[in-house]
Scaffold this motif. Structure first.
Motif, PDB file in Angstrom:
ATOM      1  N   GLY A 258       0.817  -1.212   0.000  1.00 46.27           N
ATOM      2  CA  GLY A 258       0.000   0.000   0.000  1.00 46.27           C
ATOM      3  C   GLY A 258       0.845   1.254   0.000  1.00 46.27           C
ATOM      4  N   PHE A 259       0.198   2.363   0.361  1.00 46.33           N
ATOM      5  CA  PHE A 259       0.888   3.660   0.419  1.00 46.33           C
ATOM      6  C   PHE A 259       0.220   4.509   1.498  1.00 46.33           C
ATOM      7  CE2 PHE A 259       2.745   7.625  -0.614  1.00 46.33           C
ATOM      8  CZ  PHE A 259       3.751   7.444  -1.565  1.00 46.33           C
ATOM      9  N   ASP A 260       0.994   5.126   2.353  1.00 49.51           N
ATOM     10  CA  ASP A 260       0.636   6.080   3.413  1.00 49.51           C
ATOM     11  C   ASP A 260       1.166   5.637   4.770  1.00 49.51           C
ATOM     12  OD1 ASP A 260      -0.675   7.979   1.883  1.00 49.51           O
ATOM     13  OD2 ASP A 260      -2.671   7.129   2.231  1.00 49.51           O
ATOM     14  N   ASP A 261       1.110   4.329   5.080  1.00 49.13           N
ATOM     15  CA  ASP A 261       1.410   3.809   6.416  1.00 49.13           C
ATOM     16  C   ASP A 261       0.536   4.500   7.450  1.00 49.13           C
ATOM     17  OD1 ASP A 261       2.603   2.087   8.219  1.00 49.13           O
ATOM     18  OD2 ASP A 261       4.178   3.506   8.746  1.00 49.13           O
ATOM     19  N   ILE A 262      -0.780   4.343   7.284  1.00 53.45           N
ATOM     20  CA  ILE A 262      -1.715   4.883   8.262  1.00 53.45           C
ATOM     21  C   ILE A 262      -1.547   4.149   9.592  1.00 53.45           C
ATOM     22  CG2 ILE A 262      -3.325   5.570   6.457  1.00 53.45           C
ATOM     23  CD1 ILE A 262      -5.065   3.181   7.215  1.00 53.45           C
ATOM     24  N   VAL A 263      -2.128   4.700  10.636  1.00 55.25           N
ATOM     25  CA  VAL A 263      -1.897   4.197  11.994  1.00 55.25           C
ATOM     26  C   VAL A 263      -2.207   2.709  12.114  1.00 55.25           C
ATOM     27  CG1 VAL A 263      -2.660   4.385  14.381  1.00 55.25           C
ATOM     28  CG2 VAL A 263      -2.284   6.456  13.037  1.00 55.25           C
ATOM     29  N   ASP A 264      -3.260   2.236  11.448  1.00 58.38           N
ATOM     30  CA  ASP A 264      -3.685   0.845  11.607  1.00 58.38           C
ATOM     31  C   ASP A 264      -3.066  -0.118  10.599  1.00 58.38           C
ATOM     32  OD1 ASP A 264      -5.331   1.456  13.752  1.00 58.38           O
ATOM     33  OD2 ASP A 264      -7.036   1.941  12.457  1.00 58.38           O
ATOM     34  N   ALA A 265      -2.154   0.352   9.744  1.00 59.29           N
ATOM     35  CA  ALA A 265      -1.613  -0.514   8.691  1.00 59.29           C
ATOM     36  C   ALA A 265      -0.946  -1.763   9.267  1.00 59.29           C
ATOM     37  CB  ALA A 265      -0.627   0.261   7.829  1.00 59.29           C
ATOM     38  N   ALA A 266      -0.288  -1.626  10.402  1.00 63.67           N
ATOM     39  CA  ALA A 266       0.383  -2.773  11.014  1.00 63.67           C
ATOM     40  C   ALA A 266      -0.609  -3.757  11.623  1.00 63.67           C
ATOM     41  CB  ALA A 266       1.364  -2.302  12.083  1.00 63.67           C
ATOM     42  N   GLN A 267      -1.886  -3.339  11.765  1.00 66.95           N
ATOM     43  CA  GLN A 267      -2.900  -4.210  12.361  1.00 66.95           C
ATOM     44  C   GLN A 267      -3.761  -4.921  11.312  1.00 66.95           C
ATOM     45  OE1 GLN A 267      -2.435  -4.485  15.567  1.00 66.95           O
ATOM     46  NE2 GLN A 267      -0.921  -2.823  15.420  1.00 66.95           N
ATOM     47  N   TYR A 268      -3.517  -4.645  10.036  1.00 67.23           N
ATOM     48  CA  TYR A 268      -4.242  -5.372   9.000  1.00 67.23           C
ATOM     49  C   TYR A 268      -3.881  -6.851   9.080  1.00 67.23           C
ATOM     50  CZ  TYR A 268      -5.473  -0.997   6.532  1.00 67.23           C
ATOM     51  OH  TYR A 268      -5.980   0.230   6.181  1.00 67.23           O
ATOM     52  N   ARG A 269      -4.680  -7.690   8.447  1.00 68.22           N
ATOM     53  CA  ARG A 269      -4.372  -9.117   8.420  1.00 68.22           C
ATOM     54  C   ARG A 269      -4.212  -9.561   6.967  1.00 68.22           C
ATOM     55  NH1 ARG A 269      -7.890 -13.320  11.844  1.00 68.22           N
ATOM     56  NH2 ARG A 269      -6.882 -12.117  13.513  1.00 68.22           N
ATOM     57  N   PRO A 270      -2.987  -9.857   6.541  1.00 65.88           N
ATOM     58  CA  PRO A 270      -1.727  -9.728   7.300  1.00 65.88           C
ATOM     59  C   PRO A 270      -1.304  -8.260   7.407  1.00 65.88           C
ATOM     60  CG  PRO A 270      -1.231 -10.381   5.054  1.00 65.88           C
ATOM     61  CD  PRO A 270      -2.736 -10.381   5.155  1.00 65.88           C
ATOM     62  N   PRO A 271      -0.364  -7.957   8.317  1.00 63.39           N
ATOM     63  CA  PRO A 271       0.152  -6.595   8.421  1.00 63.39           C
ATOM     64  C   PRO A 271       0.640  -6.096   7.062  1.00 63.39           C
ATOM     65  CG  PRO A 271       0.892  -7.896  10.280  1.00 63.39           C
ATOM     66  CD  PRO A 271       0.237  -8.862   9.327  1.00 63.39           C
ATOM     67  N   LEU A 272       0.327  -4.840   6.765  1.00 63.47           N
ATOM     68  CA  LEU A 272       0.500  -4.316   5.409  1.00 63.47           C
ATOM     69  C   LEU A 272       1.882  -3.726   5.175  1.00 63.47           C
ATOM     70  CD1 LEU A 272      -1.009  -3.696   2.715  1.00 63.47           C
ATOM     71  CD2 LEU A 272      -1.556  -1.448   3.710  1.00 63.47           C
ATOM     72  N   THR A 273       2.566  -4.236   4.156  1.00 62.37           N
ATOM     73  CA  THR A 273       3.754  -3.563   3.641  1.00 62.37           C
ATOM     74  C   THR A 273       3.281  -2.299   2.932  1.00 62.37           C
ATOM     75  OG1 THR A 273       5.025  -5.594   3.337  1.00 62.37           O
ATOM     76  CG2 THR A 273       5.673  -3.703   2.012  1.00 62.37           C
ATOM     77  N   THR A 274       3.925  -1.167   3.216  1.00 62.53           N
ATOM     78  CA  THR A 274       3.418   0.096   2.680  1.00 62.53           C
ATOM     79  C   THR A 274       4.523   1.136   2.610  1.00 62.53           C
ATOM     80  OG1 THR A 274       1.668   1.766   2.966  1.00 62.53           O
ATOM     81  CG2 THR A 274       2.704   0.914   4.961  1.00 62.53           C
ATOM     82  N   VAL A 275       4.245   2.212   1.903  1.00 65.76           N
ATOM     83  CA  VAL A 275       5.165   3.343   1.813  1.00 65.76           C
ATOM     84  C   VAL A 275       4.751   4.371   2.861  1.00 65.76           C
ATOM     85  CG1 VAL A 275       6.042   5.201   0.353  1.00 65.76           C
ATOM     86  CG2 VAL A 275       5.531   2.950  -0.649  1.00 65.76           C
ATOM     87  N   ARG A 276       5.665   4.730   3.721  1.00 66.18           N
ATOM     88  CA  ARG A 276       5.349   5.671   4.800  1.00 66.18           C
ATOM     89  C   ARG A 276       5.444   7.106   4.290  1.00 66.18           C
ATOM     90  NH1 ARG A 276       8.408   4.457  10.009  1.00 66.18           N
ATOM     91  NH2 ARG A 276       6.631   3.013  10.244  1.00 66.18           N
ATOM     92  N   GLN A 277       4.344   7.822   4.449  1.00 63.62           N
ATOM     93  CA  GLN A 277       4.286   9.245   4.143  1.00 63.62           C
ATOM     94  C   GLN A 277       4.336   9.999   5.477  1.00 63.62           C
ATOM     95  OE1 GLN A 277       1.531  12.336   1.528  1.00 63.62           O
ATOM     96  NE2 GLN A 277       0.748  10.308   1.970  1.00 63.62           N
ATOM     97  N   ASP A 278       5.257  10.950   5.601  1.00 67.86           N
ATOM     98  CA  ASP A 278       5.463  11.660   6.860  1.00 67.86           C
ATOM     99  C   ASP A 278       4.512  12.855   6.927  1.00 67.86           C
ATOM    100  OD1 ASP A 278       6.338  12.971   9.129  1.00 67.86           O
ATOM    101  OD2 ASP A 278       8.457  12.551   8.743  1.00 67.86           O
ATOM    102  N   PHE A 279       3.300  12.627   7.434  1.00 65.94           N
ATOM    103  CA  PHE A 279       2.299  13.689   7.483  1.00 65.94           C
ATOM    104  C   PHE A 279       2.729  14.832   8.397  1.00 65.94           C
ATOM    105  CE2 PHE A 279      -0.245   9.913   6.333  1.00 65.94           C
ATOM    106  CZ  PHE A 279      -0.861  10.398   5.189  1.00 65.94           C
ATOM    107  N   ASP A 280       3.382  14.520   9.510  1.00 61.61           N
ATOM    108  CA  ASP A 280       3.807  15.575  10.432  1.00 61.61           C
ATOM    109  C   ASP A 280       4.822  16.498   9.775  1.00 61.61           C
ATOM    110  OD1 ASP A 280       2.157  14.602  12.423  1.00 61.61           O
ATOM    111  OD2 ASP A 280       3.720  13.379  13.354  1.00 61.61           O
ATOM    112  N   GLU A 281       5.779  15.923   9.063  1.00 57.81           N
ATOM    113  CA  GLU A 281       6.787  16.730   8.372  1.00 57.81           C
ATOM    114  C   GLU A 281       6.142  17.554   7.261  1.00 57.81           C
ATOM    115  OE1 GLU A 281      10.660  18.182   7.392  1.00 57.81           O
ATOM    116  OE2 GLU A 281       9.855  17.176   9.164  1.00 57.81           O
ATOM    117  N   LEU A 282       5.240  16.939   6.530  1.00 60.42           N
ATOM    118  CA  LEU A 282       4.558  17.628   5.433  1.00 60.42           C
ATOM    119  C   LEU A 282       3.756  18.822   5.965  1.00 60.42           C
ATOM    120  CD1 LEU A 282       4.224  17.184   2.334  1.00 60.42           C
ATOM    121  CD2 LEU A 282       2.093  15.989   2.853  1.00 60.42           C
ATOM    122  N   GLY A 283       2.987  18.592   7.038  1.00 58.64           N
ATOM    123  CA  GLY A 283       2.215  19.685   7.625  1.00 58.64           C
ATOM    124  C   GLY A 283       3.092  20.775   8.195  1.00 58.64           C
TER     125      GLY A 283
END
Length: 317
Positions: A258-283
């Motif tokens: 996926g893409f974003d690495d939202i807070v619950d991405a690690a809780q998906y079944r199975p845990p989701l490999t994803t691209v982390r977008q740094d929302f705090d840095e962007l904001g």
């Protein structure tokens, strides 16, 4: 202000410098003034300061919707970054009356400038912004009229596709975001570039609308897929459920990123490999660029890097 000055044993001008964040105050004096402010419950009166300076210390946020995870995360990041600089935040959504009406509503509130977010950026590009409204646009092509702050969507997508190809897949299919979204277009561009670099076939993308429901529905068109790059984590959630409902295993039968690495991405079944977008840095960068523009700075163009977070959904071969 006079009460604070008397209590701290300084001039009213010194209190004003402290209240406005001036660096030209002795540290010991600043602490004494800040303590007096706290003891007396002193707060800067924004309306009075606006009359004196011509600025309200309020910035606006223009957004199409707050229903998506990315937009709500950006709202939080921008709100926190604004508060850290002692700016208030006014939020307007782009309704049926369009982007001009959103700008007019912000101007009626006397904001010093505004951040335009994600899906609303396409609308902002089609109009000339008000001359008296400083703008920072998040996720947009370069434009001399305002500052641009964006995530490196294409670079993140390339990393996701390269990861899947490194696991032995012949190609990678793509569930793209909606037409008109800059982020979706950039992620699709990175996907295409990574496949071209590897000499892999480029399948026709399937398109969703960022929602998990559209991800679920898209699986019907992805019957013979072994590796899939999904343009955001919400759609990936729908994909994972649809694959499971259809009897296909992740990652054994289909590898998913996926893409974003939202807070619950690690809780998906199975845990989701994803691209982390740094929302705090962007904001934070968006607010910093806007404050700089309000204070007379020139427009800037900045890109925030991404990182790949590998979890179980992409598997290995």
């Amino acid at each position: 202000m006079a009460d604070v000055a008397r209590r701290a044993g300084v001039s009213a001008q010194t209190v004003s410098r402290v209240a406005n964040g001036s660096p030209h105050v002795d540290p010991g004096t600043r602490l004494r003034v800040e303590k007096a402010m706290g003891d007396l419950g002193y707060r800067m009166h924004r309306a009075a300061r606006a009359l004196r300076t011509g600025q309200t210390s309020t910035i606006g946020l223009v957004v199409s919707t707050l229903a998506s995870v990315g937009n709500s995360r950006m709202l939080q990041a921008i709100s926190e970054a604004a508060a850290a600089r002692d700016y208030a935040l006014a939020v307007v959504t782009v309704g049926e009356r369009g982007i001009r009406d959103a700008f007019a509503r912000l101007r009626s509130q006397g904001v010093d400038g505004a951040v335009v977010l994600n899906e609303a950026t396409e609308l902002a590009r089609d109009v000339d912004p008000p001359a008296d409204l400083h703008l920072v646009v998040v996720d947009s092509p370069a434009d001399a009229r305002y500052s641009i702050v964006q995530t490196d969507h294409a670079g993140g997508a390339r990393a996701a596709v390269a990861h899947l190809l490194s696991l032995g897949h012949d190609t990678v299919h793509h569930l793209a975001g909606p037409v008109g979204s800059f982020a979706a277009a950039e992620r699709e561009r990175g996907w295409r570039a990574a496949l071209a670099d590897a000499g892999a076939a480029v399948p026709d993308p399937v398109r969703g609308d960022w929602t998990s429901a559209s991800g679920y529905a898209a699986v019907d068109a992805l019957d013979r897929v072994a590796a899939l790059f999904v343009a955001n984590d919400q759609m990936a959630l729908g994909v994972l459920r649809a694959l499971t409902d259809g009897g296909r295993r992740v990652p054994e039968d289909v590898a998913v990123v996926g893409f974003d690495d939202i807070v619950d991405a690690a809780q998906y079944r199975p845990p989701l490999t994803t691209v982390r977008q740094d929302f705090d840095e962007l904001g934070g960068r968006a607010v910093a660029a806007l404050v700089a523009a309000i204070e007379g700075g020139a427009p800037v163009a900045e890109s925030v890097p991404t990182s790949l977070v590998v979890r179980a959904s992409s598997g290995s071969r």
